[in-house]
Scaffold this motif. Structure first.
Motif, short mmCIF file in Angstrom:
data_model
loop_
_atom_site.label_atom_id
_atom_site.label_comp_id
_atom_site.label_asym_id
_atom_site.label_seq_id
_atom_site.Cartn_x
_atom_site.Cartn_y
_atom_site.Cartn_z
N HIS A 98 4.40 11.43 4.94
CA HIS A 98 4.28 9.99 5.15
C HIS A 98 5.66 9.37 4.98
N SER A 154 6.26 7.01 3.05
CA SER A 154 6.34 6.41 1.71
C SER A 154 7.54 6.94 0.91
N ARG A 212 1.89 16.38 9.52
CA ARG A 212 0.79 16.99 8.77
C ARG A 212 0.20 18.14 9.57
N GLN A 230 4.67 6.37 11.66
CA GLN A 230 4.23 5.36 10.70
C GLN A 230 5.26 4.26 10.61
N GLU A 232 6.43 2.03 7.38
CA GLU A 232 6.28 1.76 5.95
C GLU A 232 6.80 0.36 5.64
N GLY A 242 -2.76 1.94 5.35
CA GLY A 242 -3.08 2.04 3.93
C GLY A 242 -2.13 1.10 3.21
N CYS A 243 -2.58 0.56 2.08
CA CYS A 243 -1.69 -0.38 1.37
C CYS A 243 -2.15 -0.54 -0.07
N PHE A 262 2.87 -0.87 2.11
CA PHE A 262 1.87 -0.54 3.14
C PHE A 262 2.45 0.53 4.06
N GLY A 263 1.55 1.28 4.69
CA GLY A 263 1.98 2.29 5.66
C GLY A 263 1.04 2.20 6.85
N1 PHE Z 1 1.39 6.73 2.69
C1 PHE Z 1 0.01 6.38 2.91
C2 PHE Z 1 -0.55 7.29 4.02
O1 PHE Z 1 0.21 7.90 4.73
C3 PHE Z 1 -0.15 4.94 3.35
C4 PHE Z 1 0.29 3.99 2.29
C5 PHE Z 1 1.57 3.49 2.28
C6 PHE Z 1 -0.60 3.55 1.30
C7 PHE Z 1 1.96 2.57 1.31
C8 PHE Z 1 -0.23 2.67 0.34
C9 PHE Z 1 1.05 2.18 0.37
O2 PHE Z 1 -1.75 7.40 4.20
#
Ligand code: PHE
Length: 331
Positions: free
Chosen positions: A161, A163, A187, A201, A203, A268-269, A299-300
């Motif tokens: 991710h 992140s 992945r 993604q 971020e 996702g966040c 968030f992503g």
């Molecule tokens: N990294 C998470 C994913 O790939 C998404 C996410 C990013 C969630 C930042 C919360 C905060 O699913």
């Protein structure tokens, strides 16, 4: 009498010979020039008729030269297209265009930059530390599994991710931090209509004093409505991520003609988990990110998902097939 001149011009078979004929008659030492010079020796009463004859001769020669020149050029043009079928339709001019993923990424960046987010990035070949440890991911978390993640012999991995860019950024920054980081993630998923092993993604991270859950909701709702339209319905569904608490998945309501509306997951966040700040504080050796001082949200978003929603793309694999019939629709 221009007859000699006219037949020499007519006989010229190329531009060089024609030019020689022109010089021989009209040039400084040419015959017509000499004939003009001879006029001064004539008795006065013969001069007008002589002059007139000269003018007629000069214009006949000039016209003949121009005509011959045009004829020679025409012949040369003919020769240069010999063997080319001029009745064939022209070949289609292919025009390039931006890929839908690039279009959606650029628009997302544009909206978020207007909201004050700056661009950040980080490596796609990551350490386990930046991808998992620093993001409060337990050792036995399934995402770390060799079955789900591409590992190198060195122990490094392809980031699962974006992140990890949160950590890379906070290692060097001074709060407030407000960044976005678009990029690839990897992945070991089974590839199907909604999954690719390389996907995209975006971020986002905002860390400052007193950032609240309402800021997260407002920011993402504003963003999704700016992207998909004012009336877009957005839903926050409680979820779990190791690095945020509370955490949510965000769904957008999708309306497709002739079908019941559907909620589609786009991101996702959550609020940055204080444990992330605590570990960061230990590695930085200062207290700028002490969880007592700052809070934040992250968030992503799945950029491929956003593109699929924007244009009603049913199979994510179309984004990587490079089928020009598909791509052409976006230019
Ligand atoms: N990294 C998470 C994913 O790939 C998404 C996410 C990013 C969630 C930042 C919360 C905060 O699913």
């Amino acid at each position: 009498n221009p007859a000699d001149a006219l037949s020499a011009i007519e006989a010229a078979s190329d531009q060089k010979t024609l030019d020689e004929a022109r010089v021989a008659f009209l040039g400084k030492k040419g015959r017509l020039t000499a004939a003009s010079a001879a006029m001064k020796d004539l008795p006065n009463e013969e001069k007008p008729a002589y002059g007139q004859a000269l003018n007629v001769a000069r214009s006949a020669v000039t016209t003949a030269i121009d005509g011959k020149l045009a004829q020679l050029q025409e012949q040369a043009d003919q020769k240069s297209v010999e063997g080319i079928d001029l009745t064939l339709p022209p070949r289609e001019l292919l025009e390039g265009g931006l890929h839908p993923l690039t279009l959606i990424k650029d628009r997302a960046i544009q909206i978020l930059r207007r909201m004050g987010f700056a661009l950040a990035d980080g490596p796609e070949i990551e350490t386990e530390y930046h991808c998992f440890d620093a993001l409060n991911t337990p050792d036995d978390h399934p995402a770390r599994n060799e079955k789900d993640t591409f590992y190198f012999d060195s122990g490094k991995l392809l980031r699962t991710h974006t992140s990890s860019v949160q950590i890379r950024t906070m290692e060097k920054a001074t709060p407030p931090v407000r960044i976005i980081a678009p990029g690839s993630a990897y992945r070991r998923d089974e590839i199907d209509a909604t999954h690719l092993s390389v996907f995209n993604q975006l971020e986002g991270l905002f860390v400052a004093e007193d950032v609240k859950l309402g800021d997260l909701k407002g920011t993402l709702e504003y963003f999704l409505r700016a992207l998909f339209g004012d009336k877009t319905e957005v839903r926050f569904r409680p979820h779990f991520f190791p690095f945020t608490e509370p955490s949510f998945e965000i769904d957008v309501k999708l309306h497709v003609k002739g079908q019941a509306p559907k909620w589609i997951e786009v991101a996702g966040c959550g609020m940055v988990d204080p444990a992330v700040f605590t570990s960061l504080t230990a590695s930085r050796g200062d207290d700028l990110f002490d969880p007592e001082r700052v809070t934040g949200f992250a968030f992503g978003m799945g950029l491929d998902r956003l593109a699929m929603i924007q244009w009603g793309i049913k199979d994510i694999r179309q984004l990587i097939d490079n089928d020009t019939r598909f791509l052409k629709q976006f230019s």
